[in-house]
Design a protein around this motif. Sequence first.
Motif, PDB file in Angstrom:
ATOM      1  N   LYS A  95     -35.351 -65.491 -79.661  1.00  0.00           N
ATOM      2  CA  LYS A  95     -34.492 -65.952 -78.569  1.00  0.00           C
ATOM      3  C   LYS A  95     -33.827 -64.761 -77.883  1.00  0.00           C
ATOM      4  O   LYS A  95     -33.430 -63.796 -78.526  1.00  0.00           O
ATOM      5  CB  LYS A  95     -33.430 -66.907 -79.116  1.00  0.00           C
ATOM      6  CG  LYS A  95     -32.570 -67.516 -78.055  1.00  0.00           C
ATOM      7  CD  LYS A  95     -31.602 -68.531 -78.643  1.00  0.00           C
ATOM      8  CE  LYS A  95     -30.687 -69.081 -77.551  1.00  0.00           C
ATOM      9  NZ  LYS A  95     -29.706 -70.019 -78.080  1.00  0.00           N
ATOM     10  N   ILE A  96     -33.715 -64.845 -76.561  1.00  0.00           N
ATOM     11  CA  ILE A  96     -33.041 -63.804 -75.782  1.00  0.00           C
ATOM     12  C   ILE A  96     -31.578 -64.170 -75.642  1.00  0.00           C
ATOM     13  O   ILE A  96     -31.235 -65.303 -75.264  1.00  0.00           O
ATOM     14  CB  ILE A  96     -33.686 -63.633 -74.399  1.00  0.00           C
ATOM     15  CG1 ILE A  96     -35.123 -63.129 -74.570  1.00  0.00           C
ATOM     16  CG2 ILE A  96     -32.875 -62.671 -73.536  1.00  0.00           C
ATOM     17  CD1 ILE A  96     -35.915 -63.043 -73.280  1.00  0.00           C
ATOM     18  N   ASN A 112     -33.202 -55.130 -75.038  1.00  0.00           N
ATOM     19  CA  ASN A 112     -33.954 -55.237 -73.785  1.00  0.00           C
ATOM     20  C   ASN A 112     -33.316 -54.392 -72.691  1.00  0.00           C
ATOM     21  O   ASN A 112     -34.009 -53.872 -71.828  1.00  0.00           O
ATOM     22  CB  ASN A 112     -34.020 -56.693 -73.322  1.00  0.00           C
ATOM     23  CG  ASN A 112     -34.647 -57.597 -74.355  1.00  0.00           C
ATOM     24  OD1 ASN A 112     -35.616 -57.243 -75.006  1.00  0.00           O
ATOM     25  ND2 ASN A 112     -34.073 -58.765 -74.530  1.00  0.00           N
ATOM     26  N   SER A 117     -28.687 -57.307 -72.974  1.00  0.00           N
ATOM     27  CA  SER A 117     -29.772 -58.232 -73.246  1.00  0.00           C
ATOM     28  C   SER A 117     -30.429 -57.869 -74.573  1.00  0.00           C
ATOM     29  O   SER A 117     -30.866 -56.733 -74.767  1.00  0.00           O
ATOM     30  CB  SER A 117     -30.807 -58.186 -72.122  1.00  0.00           C
ATOM     31  OG  SER A 117     -31.924 -59.002 -72.425  1.00  0.00           O
ATOM     32  N   THR A 133     -33.097 -59.421 -77.845  1.00  0.00           N
ATOM     33  CA  THR A 133     -34.029 -60.426 -78.347  1.00  0.00           C
ATOM     34  C   THR A 133     -33.916 -60.451 -79.863  1.00  0.00           C
ATOM     35  O   THR A 133     -34.138 -59.437 -80.521  1.00  0.00           O
ATOM     36  CB  THR A 133     -35.481 -60.117 -77.950  1.00  0.00           C
ATOM     37  OG1 THR A 133     -35.581 -60.107 -76.527  1.00  0.00           O
ATOM     38  CG2 THR A 133     -36.443 -61.147 -78.518  1.00  0.00           C
ATOM     39  N   SER A 182     -31.903 -57.174 -83.610  1.00  0.00           N
ATOM     40  CA  SER A 182     -32.327 -57.599 -82.283  1.00  0.00           C
ATOM     41  C   SER A 182     -32.954 -56.413 -81.572  1.00  0.00           C
ATOM     42  O   SER A 182     -32.499 -55.275 -81.736  1.00  0.00           O
ATOM     43  CB  SER A 182     -31.145 -58.097 -81.450  1.00  0.00           C
ATOM     44  OG  SER A 182     -30.696 -59.343 -81.916  1.00  0.00           O
TER      45      SER A 182
END
Length: 126
Positions: free
Chosen positions: A122-123, A103, A114, A116, A100
């Motif tokens: 998808k967040i 963020n 956070s 992604t 991921s």
Amino acid sequence: MKYYSTILNFSYFIFIILLYFSFSTNFQQILEQKVLGTWYSEGDRATKWVYTSDKKLYQYASGALESTYTYSISHECGDDSDQKFYFLKWIDEGGNEYCSEINGVDENNSGILSLTSMENGKIYLY
């Protein structure tokens, strides 16, 4: 005189390179410290992820341990590599790798992680 100018320019270039890598390494260490702890899924408070200082990630659902991973934070994850972004990579006991893009981790003391997903875009918020 031109010789000294060349040496000065080269020294300045080396200083900038060292400064860049120093900042990058320090920021990675900050992310590694900030991710430690327990994070609850924003969409399902019964789902929690626990990151430990020994680079283990424990994934719980409804209080039961579901999965254990080894995790790392870097500019690379699988085939993805970008010096502008950091990736959270976790590997399960079978050797499967998941990635991921990070963020944010507790930005402005928000208490939010956070991510992604590189798999589906998808967040995920914790």
